[in-house]
Design a protein around this motif. Structure first.
Motif, short mmCIF file in Angstrom:
data_model
loop_
_atom_site.label_atom_id
_atom_site.label_comp_id
_atom_site.label_asym_id
_atom_site.label_seq_id
_atom_site.Cartn_x
_atom_site.Cartn_y
_atom_site.Cartn_z
N LYS A 12 0.98 -1.07 0.03
CA LYS A 12 0.15 0.01 -0.10
C LYS A 12 0.92 1.36 0.03
O LYS A 12 1.45 1.33 0.89
CB LYS A 12 -0.87 0.19 1.11
CG LYS A 12 -1.46 1.32 1.61
CD LYS A 12 -2.70 1.91 0.84
CE LYS A 12 -2.58 3.41 0.88
NZ LYS A 12 -3.18 4.19 1.93
N GLY A 15 -1.05 8.10 -1.40
CA GLY A 15 -0.82 9.07 -2.60
C GLY A 15 0.03 10.01 -2.48
O GLY A 15 0.67 10.33 -3.33
N GLY A 54 -4.90 8.21 -2.53
CA GLY A 54 -5.44 9.36 -3.60
C GLY A 54 -5.28 10.67 -2.96
O GLY A 54 -5.49 11.81 -3.45
N GLY A 55 -4.50 10.55 -1.77
CA GLY A 55 -4.47 12.11 -0.81
C GLY A 55 -3.57 12.94 -1.32
O GLY A 55 -3.72 14.18 -1.19
N ARG A 59 -8.96 14.26 -1.13
CA ARG A 59 -9.49 13.54 0.19
C ARG A 59 -10.82 13.78 0.51
O ARG A 59 -11.07 15.18 0.44
CB ARG A 59 -8.42 13.71 1.20
CG ARG A 59 -7.31 12.88 1.46
CD ARG A 59 -6.76 12.68 3.05
NE ARG A 59 -5.63 11.68 2.86
CZ ARG A 59 -4.54 12.10 2.75
NH1 ARG A 59 -4.29 13.30 2.83
NH2 ARG A 59 -3.59 11.59 2.73
N GLY A 60 -11.59 12.97 0.54
CA GLY A 60 -13.11 13.37 1.05
C GLY A 60 -13.23 14.11 1.79
O GLY A 60 -14.03 14.91 2.03
N ASP A 74 -15.99 11.61 -1.19
CA ASP A 74 -15.39 10.56 -1.20
C ASP A 74 -15.58 9.58 -2.67
O ASP A 74 -14.45 9.03 -3.06
CB ASP A 74 -16.05 9.40 -0.30
CG ASP A 74 -15.70 9.75 1.15
OD1 ASP A 74 -14.68 10.41 1.36
OD2 ASP A 74 -16.35 9.22 2.16
N GLY A 77 -12.57 11.16 -4.31
CA GLY A 77 -11.34 10.58 -3.88
C GLY A 77 -10.90 9.24 -4.31
O GLY A 77 -9.86 9.02 -4.77
N VAL A 135 -12.30 0.42 -1.50
CA VAL A 135 -13.23 -0.62 -1.35
C VAL A 135 -14.68 -0.41 -2.32
O VAL A 135 -15.28 -1.39 -2.43
CB VAL A 135 -14.00 -1.23 0.19
CG1 VAL A 135 -12.58 -1.10 0.99
CG2 VAL A 135 -14.63 0.14 0.76
N SER A 137 -16.54 2.12 -1.82
CA SER A 137 -17.69 2.85 -1.06
C SER A 137 -17.08 4.02 -0.28
O SER A 137 -16.15 3.91 0.29
CB SER A 137 -18.46 1.88 0.00
OG SER A 137 -19.10 0.77 -0.69
N THR A 142 -8.27 3.96 1.37
CA THR A 142 -7.63 3.13 0.63
C THR A 142 -6.90 2.14 1.87
O THR A 142 -6.25 1.10 1.32
CB THR A 142 -6.56 3.61 -0.30
OG1 THR A 142 -5.89 4.58 0.40
CG2 THR A 142 -7.46 4.43 -1.35
#
Ligand code: UDP
Length: 240
Positions: A12, A15, A54-55, A59-60, A74, A77, A135, A137, A142
């Motif tokens: 992982k 971002g 994705g930061g 970010r959401g 989101d 994001g 996921v 949703s 992430t």
């Protein structure tokens, strides 16, 4: 502290590491360097699943703080993570590494949907599988996407490459006396709210007994060192 013996890993990357020295977005030279690290790990014989945050783009929570609807923010994001996945796919393929991107939000023209059996086949065929859109949703991150895919793909470890070299008992940027753990238990991470990954991701790893290895991906060659047990890292596992 030696690494657990691993054959298949989920890596992982937040971002932010794709920005390099920039304040925002994707720095192609940095992505190329990261791709080189991934290639080296793969060439050492590992099967690699990748999840990228994705930061560096959106970010959401930041959108919601500015008055946006949280779920809508989101979604944005999650789309940011797809952009990062495509950038990494491009960089890996320029190094001759075969890859497939699977997105939890379907976009057939751009990448595959998440299909576990197909992902298995890609790994068998020596491809790196990049899982995008977390996921799928809102109200998740992430990190949770990484924990979910690590469990689904039966990975031996979740490697979290970030800008700090492990898990500390306090914020090392603010407290010079903060101490880094060599190992720490899932339960302590959750009870003390230590900054590793969000709680749902840590709990999912705990429930599926997946060690989390936190290390700095900013240092060149560190991923390979961590994989051979020589690097600086913190391992989160059952026994701290
Ligand atoms: N996101 C989401 N659901 C997910 C994964 C991500 O809604 O399953 C959104 C969320 O807004 C998040 C953004 O995508 O802030 C970027 O992901 P994240 O913050 O995890 O990226 P990182 O911090 O790793 O760069």
């Amino acid at each position: 502290m030696s690494m657990p013996s691993v054959k298949r890993v989920l890596l992982k990357l937040s971002g932010e590491v794709l920005m390099g020295a920039q304040q925002f977005g994707i720095d192609p030279a940095t992505v190329a360097e990261l791709a080189g690290e991934v290639k080296a790990a793969k060439d050492s014989g590992l099967e690699i699943c990748l999840v990228i945050g994705g930061g560096n783009i959106f970010r959401g929570m930041a959108g919601a703080a500015q008055g946006m609807d949280r779920a809508q923010a989101d979604y944005m994001g999650m789309l940011a993570t797809v952009m990062n996945a495509l950038a990494m796919q491009n960089a890996l393929e320029q190094l001759g590494v075969q890859t497939r991107v699977q997105s939890a939000i379907q976009m057939d023209e751009v990448c595959e949907p998440v299909i576990r059996r197909r992902a298995e086949r890609h790994l068998e065929k020596d491809r790196v599988v990049i899982f995008a859109a977390g996921v799928g949703s809102p109200y998740f991150t992430t990190d949770s996407g990484a924990a979910l895919r690590a469990a689904e793909m039966k990975c031996d470890a979740l490697l979290k490459g970030t800008s700090v070299d492990g898990v500390y008992d306090d914020d090392p940027k603010k407290n010079p006396n903060a101490k880094r753990f060599e190992t720490v238990s899932y339960d302590r991470v959750l009870a003390d709210n230590l900054k590793v990954m969000d709680a749902s991701a840590v709990a999912l790893c705990r429930d599926n007994d997946i060690p989390i290895v936190v290390f700095s991906i900013r240092e060149k060659g560190n991923l390979a060192r961590v994989l051979t047990g020589e690097g600086v890292q913190t391992i989160v596992r059952k026994e701290g």
